[in-house]
Design an enzyme around this catalytic site. Structure first.
Site, PDB file in Angstrom:
ATOM      1  N   ASP A  60       0.814  -1.222   0.000  1.00  0.00           N
ATOM      2  CA  ASP A  60       0.000   0.000   0.000  1.00  0.00           C
ATOM      3  C   ASP A  60       0.847   1.270   0.000  1.00  0.00           C
ATOM      4  OD1 ASP A  60      -2.007  -1.851   0.357  1.00  0.00           O
ATOM      5  OD2 ASP A  60      -2.915  -0.832   2.080  1.00  0.00           O
ATOM      6  N   ASP A  61       0.186   2.357  -0.323  1.00  0.00           N
ATOM      7  CA  ASP A  61       0.637   3.746  -0.116  1.00  0.00           C
ATOM      8  C   ASP A  61       1.665   4.245  -1.132  1.00  0.00           C
ATOM      9  OD1 ASP A  61      -1.054   3.521   2.005  1.00  0.00           O
ATOM     10  OD2 ASP A  61       0.412   4.011   3.568  1.00  0.00           O
ATOM     11  N   HIS A  99       3.826  -2.173   3.139  1.00  0.00           N
ATOM     12  CA  HIS A  99       3.897  -0.843   2.531  1.00  0.00           C
ATOM     13  C   HIS A  99       5.215  -0.697   1.782  1.00  0.00           C
ATOM     14  CE1 HIS A  99       0.965  -0.514   5.826  1.00  0.00           C
ATOM     15  NE2 HIS A  99       0.371   0.400   5.083  1.00  0.00           N
ATOM     16  N   TYR A 149      -6.993   2.417   6.114  1.00  0.00           N
ATOM     17  CA  TYR A 149      -7.220   1.913   7.483  1.00  0.00           C
ATOM     18  C   TYR A 149      -8.189   0.728   7.509  1.00  0.00           C
ATOM     19  CZ  TYR A 149      -5.588   6.718   7.824  1.00  0.00           C
ATOM     20  OH  TYR A 149      -4.897   7.878   7.618  1.00  0.00           O
ATOM     21  N   HIS A 160      -6.012   2.556  -3.778  1.00  0.00           N
ATOM     22  CA  HIS A 160      -6.014   2.782  -2.320  1.00  0.00           C
ATOM     23  C   HIS A 160      -6.570   4.187  -2.039  1.00  0.00           C
ATOM     24  CE1 HIS A 160      -4.993   1.987   1.764  1.00  0.00           C
ATOM     25  NE2 HIS A 160      -3.863   2.652   1.811  1.00  0.00           N
ATOM     26  N   HIS A 169      -5.932   9.072   0.614  1.00  0.00           N
ATOM     27  CA  HIS A 169      -5.774   8.352   1.883  1.00  0.00           C
ATOM     28  C   HIS A 169      -6.586   8.942   3.029  1.00  0.00           C
ATOM     29  CE1 HIS A 169      -3.802   5.675   4.833  1.00  0.00           C
ATOM     30  NE2 HIS A 169      -3.401   4.987   3.777  1.00  0.00           N
TER      31      HIS A 169
HETATM   32 ZN    ZN Z   1      -2.631   3.078   3.424  1.00  0.00          ZN
END
Ligand code: ZN
Length: 310
Positions: free
Chosen positions: A121-122, A263, A213, A172, A176
């Site tokens: 992610d991210d 991540h 989350y 995603h 965020h």
């Molecule tokens: Zn995230």
């Protein structure tokens, strides 16, 4: 006057009897008429009740049908909720309420393969993601990237490389934000904005969304418009910036069908990945992307539902 009545009495003595008889008949007729009227009114009442009842009766099967639909829908939702294999500390915000997998009957029998999906992610990050891609290429492992729209805007070449090397690229969200704090329109905007970025960079929108989350409520479910993917193994790599800890956390919690959350924006996580792959391979695991694993296990992913394992 009295004389006249007396004369009538004398001349027509039967007249009194006739009048009396007429009076009695009249009273009788009156009573009968009243009874008849009452009966008629009661019949009318019954008729009017019947007239009102008919549409009610016609509606009832409909009402039962709607109720039946609701109940079966609820049951389906119940059946969609899957047991949570993960310890308390790793639960995402959705797990208490999230309906997850399709009914068991739709799920193909386990092929006997032990599979796991690594997800990142991210990103994408120009600083850390290319090194991860090098490691994945060397290990011949395909993973799933849940990218942020604003990160993807800055690293379209990394995004293109992810797709070119056979990885799955999904959403995603754009920025965020915790979707449970947003309106339906804002949630749709978060999803749509990433799709515009992906369309521009890799020529297609996301098919899946990972809510930041893992936060999901009914408004999110109704507005996200795609299947949602959460996770069931969380090494908390954002907290443990130590590759040995991240590696041990993943390997000790992995199970067949698990979705692992990491991540690709942390060097320590990238450092852990080669060891994670080696350990899981030694334990008999194969690596699939999220969509590959869903297909492997016979899941048909549904919009608005969330999945943490297959
Ligand atoms: Zn995230």
């Amino acid at each position: 006057m009295m004389q006249k009545i007396h004369e009538i009495n004398i001349q027509w003595p039967w007249l009194k009897i006739l009048l009396l008889a007429m009076l009695v008949l009249g009273v009788f007729a009156g009573v009968m008429g009243g009874l008849k009227k009452e009966v008629a009114e009661r019949t009318n009442e019954a008729d009017s009740v019947k007239i009102e009842e008919v549409p009610t009766e016609l509606l009832e099967p409909k009402a039962v049908g709607v109720k039946g639909y609701k109940e079966s829908h609820e049951q389906q939702k119940e059946a969609l909720t899957e047991p949570e294999p993960e310890p308390e500390k790793e639960k995402s915000q959705t797990e208490a309420e999230a309906p997850a997998a399709p009914p068991a009957s739709a799920v193909a029998p386990n092929s006997g393969r032990k599979v796991v999906a690594l997800t990142f992610d991210d990103g994408p990050s120009v600083a850390t993601t290319p090194r991860l891609l090098d490691i994945l290429a060397a290990k011949r492992v395909k993973v799933t990237f849940f990218v942020l729209g604003y990160m993807a805007q800055r690293a379209p070449e990394v995004l293109k490389r992810q797709v070119a090397e056979g990885h799955e690229v999904e959403s995603h969200t754009m920025s965020h934000q915790n979707l449970i704090n947003l309106s339906g329109a804002a949630i749709q905007g978060e999803v749509r904005s990433v799709d515009v970025v992906l369309q521009g960079a890799i020529g297609r929108p996301a098919r899946l969304v990972r809510p930041p989350y893992g936060a999901i409520n009914d408004v999110v479910r109704a507005n996200v418009g795609k299947p949602m993917i959460i996770w069931t193994v969380d090494p908390e790599d954002w907290k443990y910036r130590n590759s040995a800890t991240v590696r041990a956390n993943v390997v000790s919690h992995a199970f067949d069908g698990a979705i692992v959350l990491m991540h690709d924006i942390y060097d320590t996580t990238v450092d852990a990945v080669a060891g994670v792959i080696d350990d899981l391979r030694a334990a008999g695991y194969e690596f699939l992307t999220v969509e590959e694993m869903a297909a492997e296990r016979g899941y048909v992913l549904q919009n608005g539902y969330s999945y943490g394992s297959f």
